[in-house]
Structures are given as structure tokens and as C-alpha cells.
Design a protein around this motif. Sequence first.
Motif, PDB file in Angstrom:
ATOM      1  N   ASN A 244       0.830  -1.209   0.000  1.00  0.00           N
ATOM      2  CA  ASN A 244       0.000   0.000   0.000  1.00  0.00           C
ATOM      3  C   ASN A 244       0.863   1.256   0.000  1.00  0.00           C
ATOM      4  OD1 ASN A 244      -2.316  -1.652   0.312  1.00  0.00           O
ATOM      5  ND2 ASN A 244      -1.833  -1.826   2.493  1.00  0.00           N
TER       6      ASN A 244
ATOM      7  N   VAL B 185       0.633   5.418   0.099  1.00  0.00           N
ATOM      8  CA  VAL B 185      -0.146   6.656   0.218  1.00  0.00           C
ATOM      9  C   VAL B 185       0.660   7.765  -0.457  1.00  0.00           C
ATOM     10  CG1 VAL B 185      -1.042   8.394   1.825  1.00  0.00           C
ATOM     11  CG2 VAL B 185      -1.220   5.969   2.401  1.00  0.00           C
TER      12      VAL B 185
ATOM     13  N   ILE C 115      -3.134   5.049  -2.734  1.00  0.00           N
ATOM     14  CA  ILE C 115      -4.157   5.928  -2.194  1.00  0.00           C
ATOM     15  C   ILE C 115      -3.661   7.372  -2.381  1.00  0.00           C
ATOM     16  CG2 ILE C 115      -5.552   6.540  -0.155  1.00  0.00           C
ATOM     17  CD1 ILE C 115      -3.677   3.351   0.106  1.00  0.00           C
TER      18      ILE C 115
ATOM     19  N   SER D 104      -8.827  10.429  -1.612  1.00  0.00           N
ATOM     20  CA  SER D 104      -9.260  11.004  -0.340  1.00  0.00           C
ATOM     21  C   SER D 104      -9.002  12.513  -0.352  1.00  0.00           C
ATOM     22  CB  SER D 104      -8.481  10.359   0.807  1.00  0.00           C
ATOM     23  OG  SER D 104      -8.527  11.197   1.944  1.00  0.00           O
TER      24      SER D 104
ATOM     25  N   ARG E  88      -3.141   7.341   8.891  1.00  0.00           N
ATOM     26  CA  ARG E  88      -2.824   6.636   7.640  1.00  0.00           C
ATOM     27  C   ARG E  88      -2.217   5.263   7.918  1.00  0.00           C
ATOM     28  NH1 ARG E  88      -0.356  11.934   4.474  1.00  0.00           N
ATOM     29  NH2 ARG E  88      -2.357  12.998   4.285  1.00  0.00           N
TER      30      ARG E  88
ATOM     31  N   THR F 270      -5.316   3.220   8.962  1.00  0.00           N
ATOM     32  CA  THR F 270      -6.355   3.055   7.949  1.00  0.00           C
ATOM     33  C   THR F 270      -5.833   2.361   6.696  1.00  0.00           C
ATOM     34  OG1 THR F 270      -7.192   5.157   8.733  1.00  0.00           O
ATOM     35  CG2 THR F 270      -8.185   4.310   6.714  1.00  0.00           C
ATOM     36  N   TYR F 271      -4.634   2.737   6.291  1.00  0.00           N
ATOM     37  CA  TYR F 271      -4.140   2.217   5.005  1.00  0.00           C
ATOM     38  C   TYR F 271      -3.038   1.180   5.171  1.00  0.00           C
ATOM     39  CZ  TYR F 271      -6.503   6.512   3.536  1.00  0.00           C
ATOM     40  OH  TYR F 271      -7.415   7.506   3.338  1.00  0.00           O
TER      41      TYR F 271
ATOM     42  N   TYR G 145       0.089   1.496   5.422  1.00  0.00           N
ATOM     43  CA  TYR G 145       0.962   1.819   4.287  1.00  0.00           C
ATOM     44  C   TYR G 145       2.369   1.215   4.405  1.00  0.00           C
ATOM     45  CZ  TYR G 145       2.858   5.553   7.333  1.00  0.00           C
ATOM     46  OH  TYR G 145       3.448   6.255   8.357  1.00  0.00           O
TER      47      TYR G 145
ATOM     48  N   CYS H 292       4.516   6.198   2.718  1.00  0.00           N
ATOM     49  CA  CYS H 292       3.633   7.358   2.716  1.00  0.00           C
ATOM     50  C   CYS H 292       4.485   8.508   2.191  1.00  0.00           C
ATOM     51  CB  CYS H 292       3.109   7.623   4.128  1.00  0.00           C
ATOM     52  SG  CYS H 292       2.082   9.086   4.245  1.00  0.00           S
TER      53      CYS H 292
END
Length: 569
Positions: free
Chosen positions: A114, A116, A154, A253, A319, A322-323, A325, A328
Motif C-alpha cells: 500500500n 499513500v 491511495i 481522499s 494513515r 487506515t491504510y 501503508y 507514505c
Amino acid sequence: MTDFKELISDEIANVVGIGKQELLTYIEVPKDIANGDYAFPCFRLAKALKKAPQVIASEIKEKIKLDENYFSKMEVAGGYLNFYINKNIQIMDVLTKVGNGAEYGRSELGKGKNIVIDYSSPNIAKPFHIGHLKTTVIGGALYNIYKYLGYNVIGVNHLGDYGTQFGKLIEGYKRWGNEYDLTENAIDKLADIYKRIDGLCKEDEEVLNKCRENFKLLEQNDEYCTKIWNEFKDLSIKEFQKIYDLLGSKFDSWNGEAFYADKTDEVIDILNKTGKLVESEGARIIDLTESGIETPCIVCKSNGSTIYATRDLAAILYRARTYDYDKCIYVTSYEQNLHFKQIFEVAKLLGLDEKYTRGLEHVSYGMVRLPTGKMSTRAGNFVKIEDLLTNTINRAKEIISEKNPNLENKEDVAKKVGIGAVIFNNLSSSRMKDEVFDINEMLNFQGETGPYIQYTYVRTKSVLEKVGMVPKASDIKAQNLTDEYSLKLINIIYNFEDILKQVIEKSEPSILSRYLIDLAKAYSAFYNENKIICDDKSYQDARVYLTYAVGKVLKQGAKLLGIEMPDKM
Ligand code: ARG
């Protein structure tokens, strides 16, 4: 596709005591094709093995056995061992891969990871300035490329929609709001209101106190303050959206600073518990001198309000949770280098898994200048980005109309060319380099520009149109593409996926822009030196097919940068 580099490192790993993955990073592509397709430099080994690089190169050459199907020869030159690949294999590899219907260069490299990307992130009620154009374009390109390589991405537009300045703006609006018609050019008018109230605050402490009061009320969700603040936000987003529509920017987002307003308490709690949050002149700060950062990170101001940094820390927590990551990434100008150094250091105190602090990356970029000088928000001398984009589109239209008066869909082509020019200009040199924004230069069809790449693409299209059909890859004879110009193109196309990987490793989209320029130039040379449409059908098929491949890669590469291709121009 055959990975020649991997074949080489596999073999070398068998004879030197170094892992294959590390060896892969040693292998170079010689500048001059006479030195082979790949070179293994032995200089780094020399120290450990206490032998001259040249001796090591010869020894490796003696010991390894390369598959003759893939390599035609090896040669020692200086401290290098040079490898010459079997061109026929490379040619057929490239041609079949490009033509097999799938998107060329797409991969699953990032599966399960993932990413971000925090980019664009303008400040509401303030003009979208040229620096925001740059983060929008760089962030957008990184977004597309990560995605193409199989990562889950994201894209976050971390709007600057919070802070004491909104207390001021609310005060100004209360006083003079009815003097302004905010249905048009709202941002300019809000900026004007802000300038007025800011001026007044400097003269009158009372007014300043009122502004602070407003911000406190906003923090407490006061109905009136929240309502007008929301209005500022909606009006601003509406104007930003016009720019995003032109550039084709999309976000997953829009959680901006305000989103974190109720999430900063947790940050302060955690930091309090570490014992590192200390009082200094009324404010609460984290001293970072031990980490080599001279300026402390302010977490709470003396009046108790949080700041930009506090909200960024809350965003990191959010983050990570939620993600989940792996990375990021923040794209902003270098003016925020200190800010990110500070928050990345303080983030280590938040009790997060080390993975999350390791994954933080600031991708910064240099100054953008108009030919007339520096532009920054602080100096207040911004040009309106929307005007700048529409001006470029109009200028593109003039040029196109002059060159090709009978062209259909001029509007659509002008938009692609104008926007393509701006995007490419923002990505054409390494991001830390200062950039000069010069409309005429970036629209030069013969320069190293977006329109040059589009023009080359259009050329490939017109060749294909003339011939009427693209031959099948399996019908192409590799030996018809062994001249210098064809080989050069094959080589460049072969490297596409590797280039995309380099872009994300270095967070440097200009690697792809430079690549596309090289590809376009190599095609122009090929086009000038080889007759594509010719008497020998077998040669013609091969060259037409290569033309098709070049067009496909140009289009795909440009798309990843955010640039669309016209079919004619
Ligand atoms: N709004 C800021 C500016 O315009 C950029 C925000 C960047 N992102 C962040 N998470 N701090 O300068």
C-alpha cells in the motif's frame, strides 16, 4: 521477457561470494554500444579481493559459462567485463511482448503493498499557485506509475483547510462579506478579504483577538463559524476542480487538515507520555537536537492551539491505521524540508511499528520561476494557474492552426497539446532543479517537450495509416531489424519496465520523461535513416511493426505522466 541482467548476475553469483540481488545493482548499461549491452564493473570487488579490477574481470570471464543462446560474447575492457547479448532474442522478445495485447510494462511488482501519496494539497481560500501545479503533476505521475506496477495506491489531497488564518478570514467575512460577490473568482475575493483583515490585525490588537476567538469557536464546532468555513471550502474546491479537470487529476481522499482537528489530542497524549514534550516560552515542543535537527518541533502553541505539524502527526497515525501503508509519500516544494524532517523524527515517538516510520518519504522539488523571476505565495506574486493553463491551450491552438489548418477537432487537440506541454515541462528535468516556466519553450514541437513526443507519436500513427495494417509479430524476421537505428529502438523499448522501476525507486518521474525523449529522438533517427515503406515487403513489415511498437510505448509512457496523445496534430 528474457532478463539478461538477471542471467548475468546469476552466473556471477556462482563464482564470487556476493548475492545475486546485490550484483544486480552493480551491472551497468554502457553508454557506447561498442562496449556491449551490459557491463559488470569490478572496481568495488578489487578492495575485498585484493586484486586489480582487470584481473578479477578476466577471472570471472574464465569461470562463468553463459548460455550461448542468449549471449554472443564477453570481453574484458579495463576493469569491466562486458556482455554482448544475442540481439535476435531481444528483438523477438520485445516485438512479441509489445504486441501481445496486454499493457506493455505493466507488472505485479507491488502486489499487496500500500502506497499513500499526499500531493497537490493546496490551501483553501488561497490561490492555487505554480508550486501546487508541480506537486499535482509529480504526485499524479507517481500515482499512475505505482499503480501500473501493481501497488495499491491511495492518492490524498491533504487540503490546507484549517488553522488560525481561518479565524481571520471569518472575521473579515463578517465585516465585509457583503461587499463581495463570491459566485465568481471566489478565491481572489477571499484572498482580498484576508489581506484586508490581516492588515487590520497588525494595527489593532483588538481585531486580532477577535480573530483568535473565531478560530477557537471553529474548533468548538460553533454553528456560524463552521457554516462560513464550509462555504469557503466549497467555493475553493470548486475552483481547484477546474484545474484538476484540465490536468486529469484524481484523488481517493480529500481528508485535509481539518479532518485531523479532533485527532490531535491523541498525538499530544502519546507525546506527553514519552516525557519528551517540554514547555518552552509557553509553547510545547519536542527538542530534536539529538537527531541533528536544530529547530524544535512545535506541537502546541502558547494559546494551546495545535499547528500544521500536529495535524500532520495525527495524519501519520491515521494513515498507518487506515491504510497500513508501506510507504507514505509527501510531494511538496523544498521549502518544507525542515517541516518533514521534524515530523518524521517526532513520528518515531508515536509508538508506531517501525515499518510506518521507515515508510515516510518527502519528495521535494525546486523553485518554479516565470522567466521574470521567483514566484512564491509569500511574495504574493502568483499567476492564476487556470489562466496559465488556458493561455497555453490557446497558444497551442494557434500553432496547430498554423501548421495544420485543415485539422479536425482542433479544440480537443489543442487541449491535449497545451496540457501535455505544461505537464511535461513540470516533469522534464530532475525535480530538485529549479524550473523556468516559459510557454513558448515548452510548446516548441522540435524541442525536448511534450508536444515533440506527441508529434512523434502522431508520426507513427500516420505511417500505420499509410500502410493500412500492422503485421503480426510472428511474421517479423529479427534479422531485418539489426541495423544500428532499429537496434537502438529495440534496446530502449526493452528497458521500459526497468525505467518505471527506477522512477519509483528514486521518486523521479523525469526518468520517464527523459526516456520518452530518447525514444522519440531514436525514432526520428530511424525514420530518417531507414525507408519504412519500401519494395522489400519483409523489411517493410519489420519496420512498420517497430513503428507500431514505438507508438505504443510513447503513448503508454505519456499516459503514465498524465499526458494524452492526439491521433493527429
Ligand atoms: N497545504 C500545504 C501547502 O500548500 C501542503 C500540504 C502537504 N501535505 C502535508 N501532509 N503536509 O504548502
